[in-house]
Design a protein around this motif. Structure first.
Motif, PDB file in Angstrom:
ATOM      1  N   ILE A   1     -18.482 -10.024  12.198  1.00 17.51           N
ATOM      2  CA  ILE A   1     -17.524  -8.896  12.700  1.00 17.51           C
ATOM      3  C   ILE A   1     -16.707  -8.418  11.496  1.00 17.51           C
ATOM      4  O   ILE A   1     -16.579  -7.277  11.579  1.00 17.51           O
ATOM      5  CB  ILE A   1     -16.909  -9.217  13.931  1.00 17.51           C
ATOM      6  CG1 ILE A   1     -17.976  -9.589  14.859  1.00 17.51           C
ATOM      7  CG2 ILE A   1     -15.972  -8.119  14.263  1.00 17.51           C
ATOM      8  CD1 ILE A   1     -17.513 -10.037  16.190  1.00 17.51           C
ATOM      9  N   ASP A   2     -16.109  -9.418  10.832  1.00 20.60           N
ATOM     10  CA  ASP A   2     -15.331  -8.866   9.681  1.00 20.60           C
ATOM     11  C   ASP A   2     -16.007  -7.936   8.749  1.00 20.60           C
ATOM     12  O   ASP A   2     -15.565  -6.889   8.271  1.00 20.60           O
ATOM     13  CB  ASP A   2     -14.869 -10.195   8.622  1.00 20.60           C
ATOM     14  CG  ASP A   2     -13.801 -10.991   9.465  1.00 20.60           C
ATOM     15  OD1 ASP A   2     -13.248 -10.513  10.498  1.00 20.60           O
ATOM     16  OD2 ASP A   2     -13.895 -11.975   8.914  1.00 20.60           O
TER      17      ASP A   2
ATOM     18  N   GLU B   1     -16.507  -4.334  11.372  1.00 20.70           N
ATOM     19  CA  GLU B   1     -15.396  -4.071  12.027  1.00 20.70           C
ATOM     20  C   GLU B   1     -14.594  -2.643  11.847  1.00 20.70           C
ATOM     21  O   GLU B   1     -14.397  -1.719  12.681  1.00 20.70           O
ATOM     22  CB  GLU B   1     -14.174  -5.257  12.093  1.00 20.70           C
ATOM     23  CG  GLU B   1     -13.108  -4.727  13.447  1.00 20.70           C
ATOM     24  CD  GLU B   1     -12.009  -5.814  13.317  1.00 20.70           C
ATOM     25  OE1 GLU B   1     -11.251  -5.797  14.370  1.00 20.70           O
ATOM     26  OE2 GLU B   1     -12.056  -6.585  12.259  1.00 20.70           O
ATOM     27  N   ASN B   2     -14.424  -2.667  10.604  1.00 19.90           N
ATOM     28  CA  ASN B   2     -13.862  -1.315   9.907  1.00 19.90           C
ATOM     29  C   ASN B   2     -14.563  -0.167   9.909  1.00 19.90           C
ATOM     30  O   ASN B   2     -13.983   1.170   9.623  1.00 19.90           O
ATOM     31  CB  ASN B   2     -13.014  -1.399   8.712  1.00 19.90           C
ATOM     32  CG  ASN B   2     -11.860  -2.378   8.513  1.00 19.90           C
ATOM     33  OD1 ASN B   2     -11.220  -2.712   9.693  1.00 19.90           O
ATOM     34  ND2 ASN B   2     -11.750  -3.224   7.495  1.00 19.90           N
TER      35      ASN B   2
ATOM     36  N   ARG C   1     -12.837  -8.805  20.016  1.00 22.14           N
ATOM     37  CA  ARG C   1     -12.862  -8.106  18.408  1.00 22.14           C
ATOM     38  C   ARG C   1     -12.752  -6.692  18.460  1.00 22.14           C
ATOM     39  O   ARG C   1     -12.324  -5.821  17.718  1.00 22.14           O
ATOM     40  CB  ARG C   1     -13.554  -8.834  17.405  1.00 22.14           C
ATOM     41  CG  ARG C   1     -13.513 -10.138  17.240  1.00 22.14           C
ATOM     42  CD  ARG C   1     -12.264 -10.486  16.303  1.00 22.14           C
ATOM     43  NE  ARG C   1     -12.364  -9.513  15.028  1.00 22.14           N
ATOM     44  CZ  ARG C   1     -12.859 -10.019  13.685  1.00 22.14           C
ATOM     45  NH1 ARG C   1     -13.380 -11.165  13.879  1.00 22.14           N
ATOM     46  NH2 ARG C   1     -12.748  -9.400  12.715  1.00 22.14           N
ATOM     47  N   LEU C   2     -13.604  -6.228  19.387  1.00 25.67           N
ATOM     48  CA  LEU C   2     -13.960  -4.908  19.691  1.00 25.67           C
ATOM     49  C   LEU C   2     -13.932  -4.195  20.784  1.00 25.67           C
ATOM     50  O   LEU C   2     -14.826  -3.887  21.743  1.00 25.67           O
ATOM     51  CB  LEU C   2     -15.531  -4.383  18.933  1.00 25.67           C
ATOM     52  CG  LEU C   2     -15.835  -5.076  17.781  1.00 25.67           C
ATOM     53  CD1 LEU C   2     -17.434  -5.077  17.470  1.00 25.67           C
ATOM     54  CD2 LEU C   2     -15.255  -4.437  16.504  1.00 25.67           C
TER      55      LEU C   2
END
Length: 414
Positions: A140-141, A144-145, A386-387
């Protein structure tokens, strides 16, 4: 209830006509299963030339009934059963399948499963929690952005194949190649398979087996703390696994250890987003997460059909079967039986009506079920936490891979 246009049911004769390659069917098999439950839960499928069962009690019972088995050539000859000889262009695939845990019966099944089972019991699998969580967060890192992702290739494909490969003792960098071999290999189980699929599957089986043999040679010379070393060096009643048994077992663990879980991650994310239920409720704690995972397995199972040979004469639901007959059990349809589950087409994690059959039952119950469940129970809440504004971009396309059920891609944004 409206019967889907791809389905014709003659309830009086318990005959069904249905093209397994029709997108209306494989895109939404639950609608077909609901119609079958309503009119003919046990039926003869004309196109498949075989009897099928969808009722929960029948499927659950047949999975455990030792009058039915995954193989039959251990008790009868091909000539006696009228079966064709093996096809030359599938010799590598057949060899890789010869000792597959999915395809054999006791006593061989008992010996192989005993040697492998220790690695998959829950207390060993639980130790993988931090590693799975770290893998999920790391993936996810990476996206994510960006605000958007195609989830299967960036997340779902990677987690199960990485974890099963690490358990066996295969390096992470082999993941993409393992996926290619596996995708070609499992086309053999699809209703839509072609002659080209068969050639590609045989080629994949040969390359897959050659690679596994190279790892076996290395582990014999340099033992490590992994499952393959364990299988090589552990005996059962004075016997060790042969090289062919090691290859078959390793291939089935790699394939079964990730293919269905990849599909289930995508299926689960889709059904959760379509449900409209707040993720913070679905994943409020470990108990809620477990209920959510089990309900997603029930309503959108990744593997739909298991087949069995009739090993001795038997009567099931008024149908007489003789030795050598093949029957099919639709696990995903059994999960939707209205006699077992109220409002079965509704996603309801709060239901408490019994276990789903997505991992099978009996001696062939999925050996990797604890690992698959752990991956789902970790990956799904991490993804939604996370999202938090996760949504689907458009309607996902379902793969033409019946009797597996999964998405071609799942485009998400947040």
């Amino acid at each position: 209830m409206t019967t889907p246009s791809c389905l014709t049911i003659d309830a009086a004769r318990r005959n069904v006509s249905l093209d397994g390659r029709n997108p209306e069917f494989y895109s939404n098999p639950n609608a077909v299963y609901a119609a079958l439950h309503a009119r003919s839960p046990t039926f003869f499928w004309e196109e498949q030339k075989q009897w099928f069962f969808t009722g929960y009690d029948h499927v659950n019972g047949l999975l455990r009934d030792r009058r039915f088995g995954r193989q039959i050539l251990h008790i009868a000859a091909r000539e006696e059963l009228g079966l064709p000889e093996p096809q030359a262009h599938l010799k590598n695939f057949d060899l890789a399948e010869q000792y597959s845990l999915l395809e054999i019966e006791p006593p061989e099944h008992t010996r192989l499963r005993t040697l492998v089972n220790r690695a998959f019991v829950s207390r060993h699998i639980e130790k993988l929690k931090p590693e799975i969580a770290a893998l999920c967060h790391g993936l996810i890192d990476g996206f994510e952005n960006k605000g958007e992702v195609e989830l299967l290739s960036a997340f779902a494909d990677i987690i199960p194949v990485t974890m099963i490969a690490r358990m066996i003792g295969i390096p992470d960098e082999m993941g993409p190649q393992l996926l290619k071999w596996s995708h070609a290999y499992v086309r053999m189980y699809m209703f839509s398979r072609t002659k080209e699929d068969e050639y590609l599957a045989d080629q994949a089986a040969m390359e897959f087996a050659d690679y596994v043999k190279s790892v076996i040679r290395d582990r014999r010379a340099n033992p490590k703390d992994d499952l393959l070393t364990h299988m090589i060096h552990t005996e059962h009643k004075g016997q060790y696994l042969t090289e062919d048994e090691l290859v078959s077992t390793t291939i089935v663990l790699l394939n079964a250890g990730h293919e269905a879980t990849v599909h289930q991650i995508g299926n689960s994310v889709r059904v959760i987003l379509e449900s409209g239920i707040a993720p913070e409720k679905l994943f409020a704690d470990e108990a809620a997460t477990s209920r959510t995972v089990e309900e997603s397995l029930r309503i959108c199972a990744p593997v739909h059909i298991f087949q069995r040979w009739t090993l001795e004469p038997a009567e099931i639901d008024g149908i007489e079967f003789k030795r050598g007959d093949k029957v099919s059990l639709i696990l995903a349809a059994a999960n939707l039986d209205p006699h077992k589950f109220t409002y079965p087409l509704t996603f309801n994690p709060d239901r408490n009506e019994g276990a789903n059959l997505s991992f099978g039952a009996g001696i062939h119950f999925c050996i990797g079920a604890p690992l698959a469940r752990l991956e789902l129970n970790i990956a799904l809440p991490i993804l939604f936490q996370r999202l938090p504004n996760l949504r689907m971009d458009g309607v996902p396309t379902v793969k033409d891979v019946y009797h597996f059920h999964g998405l071609d891609r799942l485009d998400l944004s947040w």
